[in-house]
Design a protein around this motif. Structure first.
Motif, PDB file in Angstrom:
ATOM      1  N   PRO A 185     -14.376  55.334 -58.235  1.00  0.00           N
ATOM      2  CA  PRO A 185     -14.377  54.637 -56.941  1.00  0.00           C
ATOM      3  C   PRO A 185     -15.519  53.627 -56.830  1.00  0.00           C
ATOM      4  O   PRO A 185     -15.336  52.562 -56.227  1.00  0.00           O
ATOM      5  CB  PRO A 185     -14.556  55.779 -55.925  1.00  0.00           C
ATOM      6  CG  PRO A 185     -14.207  57.021 -56.646  1.00  0.00           C
ATOM      7  CD  PRO A 185     -14.551  56.789 -58.073  1.00  0.00           C
ATOM      8  N   PHE A 186     -16.680  53.961 -57.410  1.00  0.00           N
ATOM      9  CA  PHE A 186     -17.822  53.041 -57.342  1.00  0.00           C
ATOM     10  C   PHE A 186     -17.533  51.757 -58.109  1.00  0.00           C
ATOM     11  O   PHE A 186     -17.750  50.650 -57.593  1.00  0.00           O
ATOM     12  CB  PHE A 186     -19.058  53.732 -57.909  1.00  0.00           C
ATOM     13  CG  PHE A 186     -20.252  52.830 -58.061  1.00  0.00           C
ATOM     14  CD1 PHE A 186     -20.992  52.428 -56.952  1.00  0.00           C
ATOM     15  CD2 PHE A 186     -20.623  52.359 -59.315  1.00  0.00           C
ATOM     16  CE1 PHE A 186     -22.079  51.587 -57.088  1.00  0.00           C
ATOM     17  CE2 PHE A 186     -21.715  51.518 -59.461  1.00  0.00           C
ATOM     18  CZ  PHE A 186     -22.443  51.128 -58.340  1.00  0.00           C
ATOM     19  N   VAL A 217     -17.507  62.957 -63.667  1.00  0.00           N
ATOM     20  CA  VAL A 217     -17.931  61.562 -63.815  1.00  0.00           C
ATOM     21  C   VAL A 217     -16.878  60.622 -63.231  1.00  0.00           C
ATOM     22  O   VAL A 217     -17.217  59.612 -62.604  1.00  0.00           O
ATOM     23  CB  VAL A 217     -18.216  61.243 -65.290  1.00  0.00           C
ATOM     24  CG1 VAL A 217     -18.501  59.755 -65.484  1.00  0.00           C
ATOM     25  CG2 VAL A 217     -19.396  62.077 -65.801  1.00  0.00           C
ATOM     26  N   SER A 218     -15.596  60.956 -63.407  1.00  0.00           N
ATOM     27  CA  SER A 218     -14.535  60.124 -62.820  1.00  0.00           C
ATOM     28  C   SER A 218     -14.674  60.080 -61.304  1.00  0.00           C
ATOM     29  O   SER A 218     -14.528  59.013 -60.683  1.00  0.00           O
ATOM     30  CB  SER A 218     -13.157  60.679 -63.195  1.00  0.00           C
ATOM     31  OG  SER A 218     -12.915  60.578 -64.580  1.00  0.00           O
ATOM     32  N   HIS A 219     -14.936  61.224 -60.693  1.00  0.00           N
ATOM     33  CA  HIS A 219     -15.082  61.285 -59.242  1.00  0.00           C
ATOM     34  C   HIS A 219     -16.240  60.422 -58.766  1.00  0.00           C
ATOM     35  O   HIS A 219     -16.154  59.771 -57.716  1.00  0.00           O
ATOM     36  CB  HIS A 219     -15.303  62.743 -58.811  1.00  0.00           C
ATOM     37  CG  HIS A 219     -15.538  62.913 -57.350  1.00  0.00           C
ATOM     38  ND1 HIS A 219     -16.797  62.931 -56.786  1.00  0.00           N
ATOM     39  CD2 HIS A 219     -14.659  63.074 -56.304  1.00  0.00           C
ATOM     40  CE1 HIS A 219     -16.691  63.088 -55.474  1.00  0.00           C
ATOM     41  NE2 HIS A 219     -15.415  63.186 -55.166  1.00  0.00           N
ATOM     42  N   PRO A 240     -14.578  61.924 -51.319  1.00  0.00           N
ATOM     43  CA  PRO A 240     -15.060  63.089 -50.565  1.00  0.00           C
ATOM     44  C   PRO A 240     -15.396  64.239 -51.510  1.00  0.00           C
ATOM     45  O   PRO A 240     -14.799  64.390 -52.585  1.00  0.00           O
ATOM     46  CB  PRO A 240     -13.882  63.419 -49.647  1.00  0.00           C
ATOM     47  CG  PRO A 240     -12.697  62.826 -50.326  1.00  0.00           C
ATOM     48  CD  PRO A 240     -13.181  61.601 -51.015  1.00  0.00           C
ATOM     49  N   MET A 241     -16.328  65.102 -51.097  1.00  0.00           N
ATOM     50  CA  MET A 241     -16.774  66.177 -51.966  1.00  0.00           C
ATOM     51  C   MET A 241     -15.687  67.214 -52.204  1.00  0.00           C
ATOM     52  O   MET A 241     -15.642  67.837 -53.271  1.00  0.00           O
ATOM     53  CB  MET A 241     -18.022  66.840 -51.382  1.00  0.00           C
ATOM     54  CG  MET A 241     -19.242  65.933 -51.377  1.00  0.00           C
ATOM     55  SD  MET A 241     -19.586  65.160 -52.992  1.00  0.00           S
ATOM     56  CE  MET A 241     -19.849  66.595 -54.006  1.00  0.00           C
ATOM     57  N   TRP A 242     -14.799  67.403 -51.230  1.00  0.00           N
ATOM     58  CA  TRP A 242     -13.721  68.366 -51.455  1.00  0.00           C
ATOM     59  C   TRP A 242     -12.871  67.959 -52.641  1.00  0.00           C
ATOM     60  O   TRP A 242     -12.311  68.813 -53.364  1.00  0.00           O
ATOM     61  CB  TRP A 242     -12.841  68.538 -50.210  1.00  0.00           C
ATOM     62  CG  TRP A 242     -12.061  67.323 -49.793  1.00  0.00           C
ATOM     63  CD1 TRP A 242     -12.388  66.414 -48.829  1.00  0.00           C
ATOM     64  CD2 TRP A 242     -10.801  66.886 -50.332  1.00  0.00           C
ATOM     65  NE1 TRP A 242     -11.428  65.440 -48.732  1.00  0.00           N
ATOM     66  CE2 TRP A 242     -10.440  65.710 -49.640  1.00  0.00           C
ATOM     67  CE3 TRP A 242      -9.947  67.372 -51.324  1.00  0.00           C
ATOM     68  CZ2 TRP A 242      -9.273  65.004 -49.922  1.00  0.00           C
ATOM     69  CZ3 TRP A 242      -8.770  66.668 -51.617  1.00  0.00           C
ATOM     70  CH2 TRP A 242      -8.448  65.512 -50.906  1.00  0.00           C
TER      71      TRP A 242
END
Length: 435
Positions: A224-225, A218-220, A239-241
């Motif tokens: 940023p949003f 959820v943080s990922h 990025p997904m990585w």
């Protein structure tokens, strides 16, 4: 000759629409107006009760009147604090944000009520069972496991119905929630068998494989949003990585934690391998906190709360790296104790939970997306509790006093949050909109 327009008089009598006053009294029915209301209210109740329970246990011990236990106190404490209230907060968030992520209609809170009620009832059996009878605690945790399993199946059904292209984050969360169900069933079995090592293993699986994995996912997606939405000069870089790295770090923390329970002490070579993984991960996460706008967020309280929580994740991993280096050098005799664990649980998970739940509660309650003075004060009281508990682990001479002070500060912060926002969940939105 200039014509002066005449404004019609407002209608009077029957022609005038009368807006009935909003009944702002607290009513249980409002808990079923939205999933976050039901989930967050149940979670707040559990959070406050668990904090008061543990504070009472420590106070009784400090006063020379310890309470009797049927289960090892540290094991019971770990299980309740890891899996007592956090899954209910996760449920409230997932069934509010999840349908939006998946492009599906809203979920009715009433459909979640049986599972949530079963989880609450289970904990009301388990906590007395910790003191009176382990089999009673086992029955309670089994009820919690049934309730959480039902919620997991419901979320997986939403995931399977979705036709949106990007389902990566919900999919990772669904897998983590499944790990949570497994950990609860293992905990119930461990209590029935009176196997404390298995109980601690179930708690570690629930903490790292479930709760921490959900939080980093959820943080990922959200930090940023939220940052880019509030501060235009920031970009929503995720990025997904980076997601896979965050999840991998949580699982790489889980595996040694499980190994420690069954194979103690771990060989120095494995300890140095932990350090080699944790130190770069800590540096990357501390850099990521800055990259996502830690400095820019300080002017916006609600955003600063979220970033402050994430900062603790990097600190926790750095403390873990240092602790494991000390253990490698001393064959397990020296370490930082519980400091890294509490930096992770109280710091990252606790502060992030406060920030996310406050944001959802405010936005879906018709209030401004901002942290007012009360929310800000409660957040800093929680941060004080984290610092006290971490320092208590690092300062053996003052461990008892600082631990008690930290637990009391935690209890005050969580009780204050629960009373304030629990009052919101049982009342209509302040803007008059439904839900």
């Amino acid at each position: 000759m200039k014509t002066i327009p005449v404004r019609p008089l407002p209608p009077t009598g029957p022609a005038r629409a009368r807006v009935p006053p909003v009944d702002a009294r607290w009513r249980p029915a409002w808990l079923l107006a939205a999933p976050h209301r039901l989930g967050f209210f149940a979670a707040a109740l559990m959070m406050a009760l668990s904090a008061l329970w543990w504070a009472a246990m420590l106070l009784a011990r400090a006063l020379g009147n310890p309470i009797a236990w049927a289960v090892a106190p540290a094991a019971a404490h770990g299980l309740l604090m890891a899996l007592g209230f956090t899954p209910l907060f996760i449920a409230g968030f997932l069934f509010t944000a999840g349908p939006k992520w998946l492009g599906l209609p809203e979920v009715q809170a009433r459909s979640l009520l049986p599972a949530v009620a079963l989880m609450l009832a289970g904990w009301l059996l388990a906590v007395p069972g910790f003191h009176w009878q382990a089999l009673l605690a086992s029955a309670g945790i089994a009820a919690v496991a049934v309730g959480w399993s039902l919620l997991c199946l419901r979320f997986i059904a939403l995931l399977r119905r979705s036709r949106v292209d990007d389902r990566v984050h919900p999919s990772v969360v669904a897998v983590a929630c499944g790990m949570g169900a497994i950990s609860l069933w293992l905990a119930a079995a461990a209590l029935a068998l009176n196997d404390i090592t298995l109980l601690r293993s179930a708690t570690q699986l629930g903490l790292w494989g479930f709760v921490a994995t959900v939080f980093v996912t959820v943080s990922h997606r959200m930090i940023p949003f939220f940052s880019a939405s509030a501060v235009p000069r920031l970009d929503a870089w995720r990025p997904m990585w980076l997601l896979w790295m965050l999840v991998a770090v949580m699982w790489l923390e889980l595996l040694p934690a499980l190994a420690e329970l069954w194979w103690w002490p771990l060989p120095p070579l494995l300890r140095w391998a932990q350090v080699a993984l944790e130190l770069p991960a800590a540096l990357l996460l501390l850099w990521l906190a800055v990259r996502w706008g830690l400095v820019q967020s300080l002017k916006i309280r609600l955003l600063a709360m979220l970033h402050g929580g994430f900062l603790w994740l990097g600190i926790a991993l750095a403390l873990n790296a240092l602790s494991h280096a000390l253990m490698a050098l001393s064959t397990g005799e020296l370490s930082l104790g519980l400091a890294p664990l509490h930096a992770m649980t109280m710091g990252y998970l606790g502060a992030t939970l406060f920030a996310m739940a406050t944001r959802v509660s405010s936005g879906h309650g018709g209030r401004p997306l901002a942290a007012d003075n009360t929310a800000w004060a409660l957040y800093w009281l929680l941060q004080t509790a984290v610092l006290l508990r971490v320092v208590a682990a690092l300062w053996p001479a003052a461990t008892t006093a600082l631990t008690l002070a930290g637990v009391l500060a935690w209890a005050a912060a969580t009780l204050g949050w629960s009373l304030r926002y629990g009052g919101w969940f049982g009342r209509p939105r302040v803007d008059g909109r439904p839900g």
